[in-house]
Design a protein around this motif. Structure first.
Motif, PDB file in Angstrom:
ATOM      1  N   GLY A 198       1.898  -4.831   4.068  1.00 53.61           N
ATOM      2  CA  GLY A 198       1.178  -3.645   4.517  1.00 53.61           C
ATOM      3  C   GLY A 198       2.054  -2.739   5.353  1.00 53.61           C
ATOM      4  O   GLY A 198       2.777  -3.206   6.240  1.00 53.61           O
ATOM      5  N   ARG A 255      -5.708  -7.254  -3.203  1.00 53.02           N
ATOM      6  CA  ARG A 255      -6.284  -6.086  -2.549  1.00 53.02           C
ATOM      7  C   ARG A 255      -7.017  -6.476  -1.271  1.00 53.02           C
ATOM      8  O   ARG A 255      -6.920  -5.796  -0.240  1.00 53.02           O
ATOM      9  CB  ARG A 255      -7.226  -5.377  -3.506  1.00 53.02           C
ATOM     10  CG  ARG A 255      -7.624  -3.979  -3.061  1.00 53.02           C
ATOM     11  CD  ARG A 255      -8.351  -3.239  -4.177  1.00 53.02           C
ATOM     12  NE  ARG A 255      -8.536  -1.842  -3.818  1.00 53.02           N
ATOM     13  CZ  ARG A 255      -9.537  -1.396  -3.072  1.00 53.02           C
ATOM     14  NH1 ARG A 255     -10.454  -2.230  -2.633  1.00 53.02           N
ATOM     15  NH2 ARG A 255      -9.628  -0.110  -2.773  1.00 53.02           N
ATOM     16  N   ALA A 313      -2.678  -3.285   5.961  1.00 49.95           N
ATOM     17  CA  ALA A 313      -2.448  -1.842   5.930  1.00 49.95           C
ATOM     18  C   ALA A 313      -3.228  -1.114   7.013  1.00 49.95           C
ATOM     19  O   ALA A 313      -2.957   0.057   7.291  1.00 49.95           O
ATOM     20  CB  ALA A 313      -2.836  -1.283   4.559  1.00 49.95           C
ATOM     21  N   GLU A 338      -6.282  -0.191   6.807  1.00 50.33           N
ATOM     22  CA  GLU A 338      -7.113   0.827   6.176  1.00 50.33           C
ATOM     23  C   GLU A 338      -8.372   0.198   5.604  1.00 50.33           C
ATOM     24  O   GLU A 338      -8.470  -1.021   5.441  1.00 50.33           O
ATOM     25  CB  GLU A 338      -6.323   1.557   5.084  1.00 50.33           C
ATOM     26  CG  GLU A 338      -5.106   2.289   5.625  1.00 50.33           C
ATOM     27  CD  GLU A 338      -4.674   3.442   4.728  1.00 50.33           C
ATOM     28  OE1 GLU A 338      -5.099   3.460   3.556  1.00 50.33           O
ATOM     29  OE2 GLU A 338      -3.928   4.310   5.204  1.00 50.33           O
ATOM     30  N   ASN A 377       0.841  -1.206   0.000  1.00 46.50           N
ATOM     31  CA  ASN A 377       0.000   0.000   0.000  1.00 46.50           C
ATOM     32  C   ASN A 377       0.868   1.245   0.000  1.00 46.50           C
ATOM     33  O   ASN A 377       2.031   1.218   0.424  1.00 46.50           O
ATOM     34  CB  ASN A 377      -0.926   0.004   1.204  1.00 46.50           C
ATOM     35  CG  ASN A 377      -0.173   0.043   2.531  1.00 46.50           C
ATOM     36  OD1 ASN A 377       0.586  -0.872   2.836  1.00 46.50           O
ATOM     37  ND2 ASN A 377      -0.398   1.077   3.318  1.00 46.50           N
ATOM     38  N   HIS A 378       0.321   2.360  -0.475  1.00 47.03           N
ATOM     39  CA  HIS A 378       1.094   3.592  -0.626  1.00 47.03           C
ATOM     40  C   HIS A 378       0.415   4.699   0.165  1.00 47.03           C
ATOM     41  O   HIS A 378      -0.739   5.050  -0.094  1.00 47.03           O
ATOM     42  CB  HIS A 378       1.167   3.972  -2.104  1.00 47.03           C
ATOM     43  CG  HIS A 378       2.348   4.819  -2.457  1.00 47.03           C
ATOM     44  ND1 HIS A 378       3.372   5.091  -1.582  1.00 47.03           N
ATOM     45  CD2 HIS A 378       2.674   5.468  -3.617  1.00 47.03           C
ATOM     46  CE1 HIS A 378       4.276   5.851  -2.176  1.00 47.03           C
ATOM     47  NE2 HIS A 378       3.876   6.095  -3.412  1.00 47.03           N
ATOM     48  N   GLU A 408      -1.678   1.164  -5.953  1.00 46.77           N
ATOM     49  CA  GLU A 408      -2.559   2.326  -5.939  1.00 46.77           C
ATOM     50  C   GLU A 408      -2.047   3.424  -6.873  1.00 46.77           C
ATOM     51  O   GLU A 408      -2.805   4.309  -7.273  1.00 46.77           O
ATOM     52  CB  GLU A 408      -2.663   2.897  -4.517  1.00 46.77           C
ATOM     53  CG  GLU A 408      -3.343   1.975  -3.526  1.00 46.77           C
ATOM     54  CD  GLU A 408      -3.214   2.488  -2.116  1.00 46.77           C
ATOM     55  OE1 GLU A 408      -4.147   3.148  -1.620  1.00 46.77           O
ATOM     56  OE2 GLU A 408      -2.168   2.213  -1.486  1.00 46.77           O
ATOM     57  N   LEU A 464      -4.422  -7.276   1.351  1.00 43.86           N
ATOM     58  CA  LEU A 464      -3.618  -6.140   1.769  1.00 43.86           C
ATOM     59  C   LEU A 464      -4.364  -5.213   2.729  1.00 43.86           C
ATOM     60  O   LEU A 464      -3.756  -4.583   3.602  1.00 43.86           O
ATOM     61  CB  LEU A 464      -3.161  -5.361   0.529  1.00 43.86           C
ATOM     62  CG  LEU A 464      -2.327  -4.093   0.747  1.00 43.86           C
ATOM     63  CD1 LEU A 464      -1.133  -4.380   1.631  1.00 43.86           C
ATOM     64  CD2 LEU A 464      -1.889  -3.511  -0.583  1.00 43.86           C
ATOM     65  N   MET A 465      -5.672  -5.144   2.589  1.00 48.00           N
ATOM     66  CA  MET A 465      -6.435  -4.169   3.366  1.00 48.00           C
ATOM     67  C   MET A 465      -6.239  -4.323   4.873  1.00 48.00           C
ATOM     68  O   MET A 465      -5.924  -3.351   5.567  1.00 48.00           O
ATOM     69  CB  MET A 465      -7.912  -4.242   2.988  1.00 48.00           C
ATOM     70  CG  MET A 465      -8.690  -2.974   3.316  1.00 48.00           C
ATOM     71  SD  MET A 465     -10.370  -3.000   2.672  1.00 48.00           S
ATOM     72  CE  MET A 465     -10.089  -3.301   0.935  1.00 48.00           C
ATOM     73  N   LEU A 508      -7.755   2.687   1.347  1.00 46.95           N
ATOM     74  CA  LEU A 508      -7.049   2.003   0.267  1.00 46.95           C
ATOM     75  C   LEU A 508      -7.722   2.336  -1.054  1.00 46.95           C
ATOM     76  O   LEU A 508      -8.915   2.093  -1.245  1.00 46.95           O
ATOM     77  CB  LEU A 508      -7.072   0.497   0.510  1.00 46.95           C
ATOM     78  CG  LEU A 508      -6.027  -0.335  -0.235  1.00 46.95           C
ATOM     79  CD1 LEU A 508      -4.631   0.028   0.236  1.00 46.95           C
ATOM     80  CD2 LEU A 508      -6.288  -1.817  -0.042  1.00 46.95           C
TER      81      LEU A 508
END
Length: 941
Positions: free
Chosen positions: A875, A921, A928, A930, A768-769, A844, A924-925, A853
Motif C-alpha cells: 500500500g 483487494r 492504502a 483508503e 494501489n494506484h 485498479e 490492500l485497502m 480504492l
C-alpha cells in the motif's frame, strides 16, 4: 432630539414615534451601564456593534429588556440580524404580536421496535434507521419560518452528496475537516458527510462578533493547527474570518460552504468505518488552558450512548428537545447522537433562539410533548430570572420527565429555584436530573436514578476545606451544599485517589479517576497531555470529588483550587455568592489565586463585573463582596477588582476561564479592553491575511517548480542511459539510484516498512494506484536484487521518449480496453512470471483525483493463478497529496510504502483468480489507507 427624530422618518405613524421615545432612554441607559465611558452618541441609527460596542451577549440582554419593557416577544433572529434601534421600531409600534407557530409537523406516535444493537459505528446506526424506517422524522428543526423535518433517508442522502463533493475537492481518508456552521440541516449533513468520505470531523464554534473576535480567532487557530485540518466547511458570511484562519493554519487548503459542496454534483460516496476508527475530535472548552482534541472512536460513542440510554430508561415515546450547540459534546452526542441511536424525534432549536427568548425552549417542550431535555446550569438560572408569568400562558411541562443539568457545576440553589418557579406549570421536582460527564468519557460518566429528583448533600465547609472530609454540617456551622450527580454509568468505574494515587474511602475528597468503554484513547497530536491523562489504566478527570453511597459529588476543578493557609478553597460557591449581590453581574465573577510578593504565597483575587460607576457605591459593593467571602469560605479576599461588563473571559460554552482571567489580571488588562484597539488589530490581521496566504502559495509554487527542475535533471542524467542501453537489469538499478536521489533532493524520502515480507521467488506485487509518482516511489524503494518489471498500459509503448524508457526497464505492456487483446496481455504476464521475473501491477488500472480504492481488473490475477505465483500486497500513502490527478504542481507530503501479506493461489482456474483478486483487494485497502470507492464492485476485465 432633532437627530433622533430624523432617524425615525422611515417609520410612519404615531405608534412608531412613541416607540422611539420609549426605546431611546432604555438604550442609552443600557449602553451607559454596559460600556462605561462610551462617548459615541446613542441614536436610533447607531450601530449596536460598531458604534456602541455591544457584543452578542450584550445584544441578547438588551433584547430581553426591550421585550419586557414593551411587553412583546422579539423574534430570536434580531440578535444577529438587527444592528440598530431603528430596525426595531416596526416590531415595537404595534403591541404584542408573537409570530404564529404555524401548523405542526406530525411526529410518529411510537418508534419502530428495537434499535441498531449490532451497529458498530454511527454510520451503521444512520444506515440502519434509513433502511428500516426511511421516512420517519429524525430531526424537527425549529426555524424562523416554522419547522423543517429531516428524515433518516433525507439525512443519509444529503450526507452522501456532501461526501462526494468533499472527495471531488481532494479530501482524503484520515484527514481532518473543521465544521464551523450554525445549527441546521447543513451542519447535520456535513458532519456525516465528512465521516462518509473517510475523514474526521472537527466541530468548532461559529465566529463571534467584533468585540470578542480576536480572542475567538486565537482559539480557532490553535484548534485548526493542532487538528491539522485540511478543509473548513463554513457559512459564506464567515469569509473574512476564514481567511484569517486559513492564513494562520498552514494545513488548511480549502474553505468551502455547504452550497459549494452540493453544487459539485459528485457521485455519492460511502465509507464503512470500523468501530476503532476515530469518529470525530471533540475539543475541550479550554477553561483551564488551551483546548485539547479528545479522540473519540465510534466504539466509545456507542458504548456511552447505550449506557446513557440504559440509565435514562429511554422509551419509544420519548421526544428530545434541545437548543444545545452542536459543537459541544452535550448537544452533539447526548442530544443528537442519542436521539439518532434510539430513533426518538429530536426537536432542535438554535442556541441563539434560546438566548434571545428562553421561554421558547419551555414552549417547545410543551408544544412537542418533550420528555427529555438538557442544559447547563446557567440556562435554568436564566429561565428563573428572565421569564415572567405572562410569557408562560398555556405552558404545560407535565410530560417533561428528564430535565438534565450538566456541563458545568450544578447549583443546588438553581435546582430549587427552578423547581419552585415552574411547579405551577406542571414541572415535577423529580424530573430535575443533575448529571456529570466530560469529553474524555465521550459525554456522560454519572447518572442518578431516573425520576428520583436531585439529592443535595450539606457538608461542613470548614472541614471540607481544611481536611478534605465531607462531613454532614451541624446546625450553626457554615455549610456547603453539593449536588449528587449519581452513580457511574453501567460498565464504567470511578475511584477517588490522593496525590500519591492511593484510593480514598467514601466522603474523602480527592482526584476523580475513571475507566470504561466510553473512555478516550487520549488527545490528538498531544502526547504530553495524553501521558498526563492516564495513571495505571485510569483516566484523570481533572476534578476533585468525593463519593457518598457510591454517588459522585463534584467539589471543584483541580486546577482551580486555591491553596491558602493549609486549606483548599474552591471558587464556585464564592463566585455564585458574589454574583448574587446587587450591582454584580451574575455569572460574571472569577475567583483565582495570583502570586504574591516574593515569599508571601498566593493571593486570593476576585474579579466581578459591574455597571456601577459611582465611587461611593463601588466602595460599598467591594465591602459587600469581602463580607460574602468571609461568610462563604471563612477567609478574606486580598484584592477585589470591579471590572466593566465582558471583562471576565469565558469559554464558548460559557465556563469561566480562570487561568486566562488570572493572566489578564497579572498583565493589567482587566477592564482595559479597548474595542477600537481590538478593531484596529483585527483590521491589521485581516489586511495581513492575504499576504500570508500569498506567501504560503508562493512557497508552494516555488517548491513545485524546484521539484520539476530536479525531476528534469534526473530524467536527463539517469533516463538517457536507460534509453540508450536498453538493458532492463542495468536500467532498473539506474532508475533506482535516480529515484532515490530525486526524493532526497526534494526533501521527501519515503518511509518503507515490511520489505522483508516480500517473497523470494517470482511473484506478483499488487499496489494501489493514486498518482504518477507511484512508479517512481516503487523504483526508489523496491530491492534492486528482486528485478521487478512494471506492468503498464499499451498506449505508453507508442509515446515518444516514455516508450523507450519503459522498454529499457523491461516493462510488460498490456491492452486494458480491448477485450480481444486482453488474453494476450494475460499471456505476456504469465510468460514473465514463468521466466522468473517479479511483476509490479496496479490492479485498479488507472487513478483519479478523488480518494477511494477502485475496482480491480482481473488479468494479473489470472496470470498469477495460471503460473501458481504468489501475490504480495503493498500500500502506498501520500502520493495522491503530493501530485494529484489533474494537477501538475508537486507538493511536499509524507510518503509511505507498506508491504503486507502474501497470498498464494490454490489452483489455476478462473474462480481461483477471482478469489485472489478479492482477497488481495481486502488486504490492500487498510494498507492504502483508503475506503472502498466502488461499494464492493470490482471489474472482471
Amino acid at each position: 432630539m432633532g437627530q433622533d427624530r430624523e432617524a425615525t422618518a422611515p417609520v410612519s405613524g404615531e405608534p412608531a414615534i412613541d416607540a422611539a421615545d420609549r426605546l431611546l432612554p432604555l438604550l442609552r441607559q443600557f449602553v451607559a451601564d454596559t460600556v462605561p465611558g462610551r462617548t459615541v452618541p446613542v441614536t436610533l441609527v447607531a450601530s449596536f456593534e460598531r458604534d456602541l460596542g455591544l457584543d452578542s451577549l450584550a445584544r441578547a440582554e438588551l433584547m430581553l429588556r426591550i421585550g419586557r419593557d414593551f411587553g412583546i416577544d422579539l423574534p430570536p433572529h434580531v440578535i444577529s440580524e438587527t444592528d440598530n434601534a431603528l430596525a426595531l421600531l416596526p416590531l415595537l409600534g404595534h403591541g404584542n404580536q408573537p409570530v404564529a407557530p404555524g401548523p405542526a409537523i406530525a411526529l410518529p406516535a411510537a418508534a419502530i421496535a428495537g434499535a441498531p444493537a449490532a451497529a458498530q459505528t454511527l454510520v451503521e446506526v444512520l444506515e440502519w434507521h434509513a433502511e428500516h424506517d426511511p421516512e420517519r422524522v429524525h430531526v424537527l428543526l425549529q426555524t424562523r419560518g416554522g419547522e423543517e423535518a429531516l428524515t433518516y433517508r433525507g439525512l443519509l442522502q444529503r450526507a452522501q452528496d456532501m461526501a462526494g463533493g468533499l472527495a471531488l475537492h481532494g479530501l482524503q481518508p484520515g484527514q481532518t475537516v473543521a465544521l464551523m456552521l450554525p445549527t441546521g440541516v447543513d451542519y447535520l449533513a456535513a458532519f456525516f458527510g465528512v465521516m462518509l468520505a473517510g475523514a474526521i470531523p472537527v466541530p468548532i464554534y461559529p465566529p463571534a462578533r467584533i468585540a470578542q473576535l480576536e480572542d475567538h480567532l486565537k482559539r480557532h487557530r490553535h484548534i485548526l493547527g493542532n487538528a491539522g485540518a485540511s478543509m473548513l466547511i463554513s457559512v459564506p458570511e464567515a469569509a473574512q474570518v476564514t481567511r484569517l484562519l486559513q492564513a494562520a493554519a498552514p494545513s488548511l487548503r480549502t474553505v468551502l460552504t455547504p452550497d459549494e459542496l452540493a453544487a459539485a454534483h459528485a457521485a455519492p460516496m460511502r465509507l464503512r468505518p470500523r468501530a476503532a476508527d476515530t469518529a470525530f475530535l471533540q475539543y475541550t472548552s479550554g477553561s483551564t488552558g488551551d483546548p485539547k482534541g479528545v479522540i473519540l472512536a465510534h466504539a466509545n460513542l456507542l458504548a456511552n450512548i447505550r449506557a446513557l440510554g440504559c440509565a435514562a430508561d429511554v422509551r419509544v415515546d420519548d421526544v428530545f428537545v434541545s437548543w444545545l450547540p452542536l459543537y459541544h459534546d452535550m448537544g452533539l452526542i447526548g442530544a443528537w447522537f442519542g436521539s439518532l441511536y434510539y430513533g426518538i424525534p429530536l426537536v432542535l432549536m438554535s442556541p441563539l433562539d434560546f438566548l434571545a427568548r428562553p421561554v421558547g425552549w419551555l414552549h417547545a417542550i410543551a408544544r412537542r410533548g418533550g420528555t427529555i431535555s438538557a442544559a447547563p446550569n446557567f440556562a435554568y438560572e436564566l429561565c428563573v430570572r428572565h421569564i415572567d408569568d405572562a410569557a408562560m400562558q398555556g405552558l404545560s411541562l407535565d410530560r417533561w420527565r428528564l430535565a438534565l443539568n450538566g456541563a458545568e457545576p450544578v447549583s443546588a440553589a438553581t435546582l430549587e429555584a427552578f423547581a419552585r418557579r415552574f411547579a405551577p406549570f406542571g414541572l415535577r421536582r423529580e424530573a430535575l436530573t443533575p448529571v456529570y460527564g466530560l469529553a474524555e468519557c465521550s459525554v456522560g460518566l454519572a447518572f442518578p436514578p431516573a425520576g428520583r429528583g436531585p439529592v443535595i448533600d450539606c457538608v461542613d465547609a470548614a472541614l471540607l476545606a481544611s481536611e478534605g472530609n465531607a462531613v454532614a454540617a451541624r446546625e450553626g456551622v457554615t455549610a456547603r451544599r453539593l449536588v449528587s450527580c449519581g452513580a457511574p454509568l453501567p460498565g464504567h468505574e470511578v475511584r477517588i485517589v490522593d496525590e500519591s494515587g492511593r484510593e480514598l474511602p467514601e466522603r474523602r475528597v480527592g482526584r476523580l479517576e475513571f475507566r470504561g468503554p466510553s473512555a478516550s484513547a487520549g488527545y490528538y497530536r498531544n502526547s504530553a497531555a495524553t501521558r498526563a491523562l492516564f495513571r495505571n489504566g485510569w483516566l484523570d478527570s481533572g476534578d476533585q470529588a468525593y463519593l457518598a453511597q457510591g454517588e459522585i459529588h463534584i467539589v471543584g476543578r483541580v486546577k482551580d483550587v486555591i491553596k491558602r493557609g493549609g486549606r483548599n478553597l474552591y471558587p464556585y460557591d464564592l463566585e455564585d455568592a458574589v454574583g448574587g449581590l446587587p450591582g454584580v453581574r451574575r455569572g460574571c465573577v472569577a475567583a483565582f489565586a495570583a502570586p504574591g510578593a516574593e515569599g508571601a504565597g498566593e493571593r486570593l483575587v476576585v474579579v466581578a463585573e459591574t455597571r456601577v460607576t459611582d465611587e461611593a457605591r463601588r466602595a460599598v459593593l467591594e465591602e459587600n463582596i469581602r463580607g460574602a467571602a468571609l461568610d462563604i469560605i471563612g477567609s478574606p479576599i486580598d484584592e477585589v477588582v470591579l471590572a466593566p461588563p465582558h471583562s471576565v473571559l469565558k469559554t464558548s460554552s460559557g465556563k469561566i476561564r480562570r487561568l486566562a482571567c488570572r493572566d489578564a489580571y497579572l498583565q493589567g488588562r482587566i477592564g482595559r479592553m479597548n474595542p477600537y484597539r481590538m478593531r484596529a488589530r483585527l483590521m491589521l490581521q485581516m489586511a495581513a491575511a492575504p499576504m500570508r496566504v500569498a506567501v504560503r502559495r508562493a512557497g508552494m509554487l516555488g517548491y513545485g517548480v524546484y521539484a520539476w527542475l530536479v525531476f528534469t535533471a534526473m530524467a536527463l542524467c539517469f533516463g538517457l542511459p536507460i534509453v540508450v542501453l536498453q538493458q532492463p537489469g542495468i536500467g532498473r538499478r539506474i532508475a533506482r539510484a535516480g529515484a532515490r536521489l530525486l526524493f532526497a533532493l526534494c526533501g521527501a524520502p519515503p518511509v518503507v516498512e515490511g520489505l522483508d515480507r516480500l517473497p523470494r521467488q517470482a511473484h506478483l506485487l499488487a499496489v494501489n494506484h493514486a498518482s504518477y509518482l507511484d512508479a517512481i516511489l516503487l523504483s526508489a524503494t523496491l530491492p534492486a536484487s528482486q528485478g521487478y518489471a512494471f506492468v503498464a498500459k499499451q498506449e505508453f509503448a507508442t509515446r515518444p521518449g516514455i516508450g523507450a524508457l519503459l522498454r529499457g526497464l523491461g516493462t510488460v505492456f498490456i491492452e486494458r480496453r480491448d477485450a480481444a487483446h486482453s488474453e494476450e496481455g494475460v499471456a505476456r504476464m504469465l510468460r514473465a512470471l514463468q521466466r522468473g521475473e517479479s511483476l509490479v501491477v496496479f490492479p485498479e488500472g488507472t487513478f483519479r483525483r478523488e480518494a477511494g480504492l477502485q475496482g480491480f481488473q482481473a488479468g494479473a490475477f489470472a496470470a498469477a493463478a495460471q503460473a501458481m505465483a504468489p501475490v504480495a500486497v503493498a500500500g502506498i500513502n501520500g502520493t495522491r497529496a503530493a501530485l494529484r490527478s489533474g494537477t501538475w504542481l508537486p507538493r511536499r507530503a509524507p510518503l509511505h510504502l507498506a508491504i503486507g501479506e502474501t497470498v498464494f493461489p490454490d489452483g489455476r482456474c478462473w474462480e481461483e483468480a477471482m478469489r485472489l483478486r478479492d482477497v488481495v483487494r481486502a488486504a490492500l485497502m487498510p494498507l492504502a489507507g483508503e475506503f472502498d470507492g466502488t461499494a464492493g464492485a470490482a471489474s472482471a476485465v
